[in-house]
Write a protein that holds these residues in place. Sequence first.
Motif, short mmCIF file in Angstrom:
data_model
loop_
_atom_site.label_atom_id
_atom_site.label_comp_id
_atom_site.label_asym_id
_atom_site.label_seq_id
_atom_site.Cartn_x
_atom_site.Cartn_y
_atom_site.Cartn_z
N VAL A 112 0.85 -1.20 0.00
CA VAL A 112 0.00 0.00 0.00
C VAL A 112 0.88 1.25 0.00
O VAL A 112 1.75 1.41 0.85
N VAL A 113 0.64 2.14 -0.97
CA VAL A 113 1.47 3.35 -1.07
C VAL A 113 0.67 4.63 -0.83
O VAL A 113 1.23 5.72 -0.90
N GLY A 114 -0.61 4.52 -0.57
CA GLY A 114 -1.38 5.73 -0.31
C GLY A 114 -2.77 5.43 0.21
O GLY A 114 -3.33 4.37 -0.09
N VAL A 115 -3.30 6.36 0.99
CA VAL A 115 -4.66 6.24 1.53
C VAL A 115 -5.39 7.54 1.22
O VAL A 115 -4.79 8.62 1.33
N GLY A 116 -6.65 7.45 0.84
CA GLY A 116 -7.44 8.65 0.58
C GLY A 116 -8.83 8.49 1.14
O GLY A 116 -9.39 7.39 1.13
N VAL A 117 -9.41 9.58 1.64
CA VAL A 117 -10.79 9.54 2.14
C VAL A 117 -11.49 10.80 1.67
O VAL A 117 -10.87 11.86 1.53
N ASP A 118 -12.77 10.68 1.40
CA ASP A 118 -13.56 11.88 1.08
C ASP A 118 -14.99 11.67 1.56
O ASP A 118 -15.55 10.58 1.43
N ILE A 119 -15.54 12.74 2.13
CA ILE A 119 -16.93 12.68 2.61
C ILE A 119 -17.70 13.86 2.04
O ILE A 119 -17.15 14.97 1.91
N GLU A 120 -18.93 13.61 1.66
CA GLU A 120 -19.82 14.69 1.22
C GLU A 120 -21.13 14.56 1.98
O GLU A 120 -21.75 13.49 1.97
N LEU A 121 -21.52 15.63 2.64
CA LEU A 121 -22.79 15.65 3.37
C LEU A 121 -23.64 16.81 2.85
O LEU A 121 -23.11 17.91 2.61
N ASP A 122 -24.91 16.57 2.68
CA ASP A 122 -25.86 17.62 2.29
C ASP A 122 -25.44 18.38 1.03
O ASP A 122 -25.71 19.57 0.90
N ARG A 123 -24.74 17.68 0.13
CA ARG A 123 -24.31 18.39 -1.07
C ARG A 123 -24.33 17.42 -2.25
O ARG A 123 -23.93 16.26 -2.12
N VAL A 124 -24.82 17.90 -3.39
CA VAL A 124 -24.90 17.06 -4.58
C VAL A 124 -24.20 17.81 -5.71
O VAL A 124 -24.47 18.98 -5.93
N PRO A 125 -23.29 17.14 -6.43
CA PRO A 125 -22.65 17.83 -7.55
C PRO A 125 -23.66 18.20 -8.64
O PRO A 125 -24.62 17.45 -8.87
N ASP A 126 -23.46 19.32 -9.26
CA ASP A 126 -24.29 19.73 -10.39
C ASP A 126 -24.06 18.70 -11.51
O ASP A 126 -22.90 18.45 -11.89
N PRO A 127 -25.13 18.08 -12.05
CA PRO A 127 -24.94 17.05 -13.09
C PRO A 127 -24.11 17.56 -14.27
O PRO A 127 -23.43 16.78 -14.94
N ARG A 128 -24.14 18.88 -14.51
CA ARG A 128 -23.37 19.41 -15.64
C ARG A 128 -21.86 19.31 -15.41
O ARG A 128 -21.08 19.47 -16.33
N THR A 129 -21.48 19.08 -14.15
CA THR A 129 -20.04 18.98 -13.86
C THR A 129 -19.53 17.54 -13.99
O THR A 129 -18.34 17.29 -13.86
N ALA A 130 -20.46 16.61 -14.28
CA ALA A 130 -20.06 15.18 -14.32
C ALA A 130 -18.92 14.94 -15.30
O ALA A 130 -18.01 14.14 -15.05
#
Lengths: 313, 188
Positions: A112-130
């Motif tokens: 293992v050479v790296g660990v990453g975490v991400d959390i999103e609460l109460d937020r939705v990406p704009d579909p146009r940014t997909a």
Amino acid sequence: MTVEAASFRGEISDSYSAIPPQNAIPVLLVASEAPLDARALTAGELTQVAALSGARRGALWLTARRALRLALAGTGRPTDTSAYPFPSPVASLSHSADLAVAAVLAADYDGVVGVGVDIELDRVPDPRTASFFLTESELGWLESVPTDEVPAVLTRLWTVKEALFKADPVNAETTLRDYQVADPAAMRGRATRSGEIDFQYVSLARPRGVLSVAVALSQSSLSQSWKVDPVQTVDFDLMASRISSLISVPIERLAPDATIAELVPDSFMFIEVAVDLQEEFDVILSQHDLKDVHTLGDLAELLQSRQVEQANV
Amino acid sequence: MNLSENDLWLLSYYRSSEINGALFFGRVARTMRPSKLQAEVTHHFADEAQHARYWTECINDLDCDPIRLRGSYQDQYLQAAGMPANLMEIMAITQVFEKRVIGQYHQHLKAPGLHPRIRQTIERIMEDERWHIKYVRDALTEMEGRYGAAHVAETVERFSQADQEVYAKTLAEYGERVAFLRAEAEAR
């Protein structure tokens, strides 16, 4: 090998008893909504926080550092968070709203050479940014997702991509579109960056959103050196014993005059036998060689002669 | 039912071929000595089994059940090319076969009115297929030292010729079921 976010807790408890599945890489997740007491900061941490501008950023930083301290303590690692520059091979941080989450490898793993975490609460990406964070094939798959499920799927994939980016030890010039998820529908699975580095990830649904954790795997862990068994010298009994276990025929029936066509009528099975014997005795046989082989005695003679010839090359 | 009879047959044929591929690589993997190549063949074996699952799910999502087919492209292929006798020949036949699979799926993506669920399944599988071609190509290059570069090239050529023969036969044999593929081939 999979990444296993075995534990998610608001505060760490005295014991960490999660038992990961076999071959899993356990990652401890700790969430915090309270800041670290500024009086407890180390000299390195004081330098880092002093460089931040604005009270809000400072408060978020302290909250994230509290989560990280707890996770480091929970995995038995040194707790001075300033000693962990990001991207880090063992730790990662994320925050959303007023909540911070730290992810720390529960133990050291060679691959293992790296660990990453991400959390999103109460937020939705704009579909146009997909199109800015999904690859062409992921976008193609998104078209098959029912409309009412798209916001949740986009949020999950956003966190996966962010977690992959943070886990990548050489992410200075990468974008989220450089990371390809093998199965965009899966809550856990593998991903790659342009065929150069492999990842495992897992997503966890949270009450107000979603969280993803990823680990990056070294190429050397995929092409490790292998222990090579010694090559055997061909003898009939050894050959018969291997064939017996492959085709499930008692060894007593495997006499030198036994015909191969009767013993191994399935041609796929014959390939298996031929390759197994070549691997075991370190010889090469061709289709042409095998045409003249009718009995086990013929086969043993052929293997013996090839072993001698090829050893002398 | 969201699939025509021909489409259902073709997707079931893909599924059957992936299952046979998994069984084949599983058998190869268990005969090999521990090595990087053995790990890759085992990975390949797992991929093929997953692909069969993807096709099953795709067919189910389109409100159908897969047709039980025993035959597969590989069977005809091995009949025409002859059984591979060693690991290099297995890798050579795999390289030719994987290229055919990618070409086939690529053509299918161009079929008019392709259902998005089928497109998604093909694209998902093609991600793995690209890696299959890469690791097999690397393995063959590495084997040149042991088997001889000319012999490796001859073997790949022999299997390529068999592949063209079998593909032409398959198009002829299955007629209308794969009409869109024949139209593509004729347009070239």
